[in-house]
Design a protein around this motif. Structure first.
Motif, PDB file in Angstrom:
ATOM      1  N   VAL A  77       0.881  -1.177   0.000  1.00 38.25           N
ATOM      2  CA  VAL A  77       0.000   0.000   0.000  1.00 38.25           C
ATOM      3  C   VAL A  77       0.910   1.216   0.000  1.00 38.25           C
ATOM      4  CG1 VAL A  77      -2.321   0.398   0.901  1.00 38.25           C
ATOM      5  CG2 VAL A  77      -0.761  -0.996   2.216  1.00 38.25           C
ATOM      6  N   GLY A  78       0.454   2.291  -0.619  1.00 36.07           N
ATOM      7  CA  GLY A  78       1.260   3.516  -0.657  1.00 36.07           C
ATOM      8  C   GLY A  78       0.515   4.670  -0.042  1.00 36.07           C
ATOM      9  N   ARG A  88       6.013  12.447  -2.004  1.00 32.29           N
ATOM     10  CA  ARG A  88       5.617  12.171  -3.406  1.00 32.29           C
ATOM     11  C   ARG A  88       5.162  13.450  -4.092  1.00 32.29           C
ATOM     12  NH1 ARG A  88       7.537   6.968  -2.758  1.00 32.29           N
ATOM     13  NH2 ARG A  88       6.953   6.764  -0.622  1.00 32.29           N
ATOM     14  N   PHE A 111      -0.608  -1.764  -4.733  1.00 33.31           N
ATOM     15  CA  PHE A 111       0.094  -2.201  -5.948  1.00 33.31           C
ATOM     16  C   PHE A 111       0.774  -3.539  -5.717  1.00 33.31           C
ATOM     17  CE2 PHE A 111       2.874   0.775  -3.701  1.00 33.31           C
ATOM     18  CZ  PHE A 111       4.115   0.146  -3.674  1.00 33.31           C
ATOM     19  N   GLU A 138      12.396   1.693   1.496  1.00 34.78           N
ATOM     20  CA  GLU A 138      11.185   2.103   2.220  1.00 34.78           C
ATOM     21  C   GLU A 138      10.913   1.054   3.296  1.00 34.78           C
ATOM     22  OE1 GLU A 138       7.973   3.065  -0.479  1.00 34.78           O
ATOM     23  OE2 GLU A 138       9.060   4.805  -1.247  1.00 34.78           O
ATOM     24  N   LYS A 177       9.080   0.242  -8.891  1.00 34.39           N
ATOM     25  CA  LYS A 177       8.834  -0.609  -7.722  1.00 34.39           C
ATOM     26  C   LYS A 177       9.184  -2.075  -7.917  1.00 34.39           C
ATOM     27  CE  LYS A 177       6.760   2.314  -4.851  1.00 34.39           C
ATOM     28  NZ  LYS A 177       7.323   2.565  -3.511  1.00 34.39           N
ATOM     29  N   THR A 251       5.461   3.601   3.722  1.00 33.48           N
ATOM     30  CA  THR A 251       6.598   4.143   4.467  1.00 33.48           C
ATOM     31  C   THR A 251       6.268   5.473   5.126  1.00 33.48           C
ATOM     32  OG1 THR A 251       8.948   4.653   4.400  1.00 33.48           O
ATOM     33  CG2 THR A 251       7.671   5.372   2.494  1.00 33.48           C
TER      34      THR A 251
END
Ligand code: DO4
Ligand code: MG
Length: 284
Positions: A77-78, A88, A111, A138, A177, A251
């Motif tokens: 997850v971001g 970001r 993702f 991360e 990634k 992160t």
């Protein structure tokens, strides 16, 4: 309880329990692998029984800890921490609005990160892409989830990322990634912990270059904006994981913008309540 996967001197890979600093209980005569154990209806009482049984105890020094990821797909997850959202938005004018929106949206950013066979474990090398100029680790609290969508344990994950590639265009995210050695997980899985307990843990990361500390950062699991149940619920929406799944939860530690990893850097991630994951950087 701390579960692990370890390699014996004979090269046999076995499931085990880390009983103390120097001893591992070898479960291989009773349990085929960790994945099947995680499917138990009552994992905690199964584990309590296993620790009371007289299985072989091995000196930890005679074994090598491996990643505990066996057959699980690894997802991430971001933008679950405010720190990640800000970083970001700063790295990219192009994608800033997308990050701003996803931080507050009901649906999280999820993702795919790695197939299990590509995950690296403690002491293995983590990769920086040879076509990236800005690479970072991360450090992320990582859920181990069974096929029924239950979090059975927590471990340490490193979502290695190429920030210049990610920042150039959101559509490049899979390249930023997913590449060789971009995902490290392990070494132990801690079971029997509630979300409230895990939220009290600290995450720390130290990066060392030529024996000198070049970055140090800390955050708290409690800074994760979404509930653990919400993250798992979205991952399992319209999707089945017959071997369960592993989920890195984002992160909250971002090195300063001028910092990029170099070959031979040593990355150490500590999560209080779980343990530490250490890897050396290599170019891929
Ligand atoms: O889309 C960016 C990925 C964000 C991420 O991996 C994180 O916040 O940890
Ligand atoms: Mg991440």
């Amino acid at each position: 309880m701390k579960l692990c996967r370890f390699k014996k001197a004979s090269s046999q890979v076995c499931p085990g329990i880390v009983s103390d600093e120097s001893t591992i209980i070898d479960l291989s005569s009773e349990v085929e692998n960790l994945t099947s154990l995680f499917e138990a209806e009552d994992l905690n009482s199964r584990l309590a029984k296993l620790t009371k049984t007289n299985f072989p105890r091995l000196e930890r020094a005679t074994t090598r800890l491996m990643t505990p990821v066996e057959r699980q797909e690894v997802w991430a997850v971001g933008v679950t921490y405010l720190r990640s959202k800000k970083a970001r938005m700063e790295e990219s004018d192009f994608s800033a609005t997308a990050y701003d929106k996803v931080y507050d949206a009901p649906r999280p950013e999820l993702f795919f990160k790695s197939f299990p066979e590509k995950v690296v474990g403690p002491g293995d090398s983590v990769g920086i892409r040879s076509d990236a100029q800005w690479s970072v680790p991360e450090p992320e609290l990582t859920f181990v989830i069974n096929s029924r969508g239950i979090i059975v344990g927590f471990t340490v994950g490193n979502d290695m990322s190429s920030r210049d590639i990610e920042g150039e265009n959101l559509l490049y995210l899979p390249q930023a990634k997913i590449y060789e050695h971009s995902c490290a997980v392990g070494p132990v899985i801690v079971t029997g912990v509630t979300e409230a307990e895990a939220r009290m843990w600290k995450i720390q990361m130290t990066i060392t270059r030529n024996g000198q500390r070049v970055f140090e950062g800390e955050t708290s699991v409690n800074q994760i904006k979404r509930t653990f149940g919400e993250l798992v619920e979205y991952l399992f929406r319209s999707q089945k994981f017959s071997h369960g799944a592993v989920l890195l939860t984002g992160t909250g530690i971002v090195p300063p913008d001028g910092f990029t990893l170099e070959e031979q850097d040593r990355v150490r991630i500590d999560i209080s309540g779980v343990g530490s994951l250490e890897n050396i950087v290599t170019k891929v």
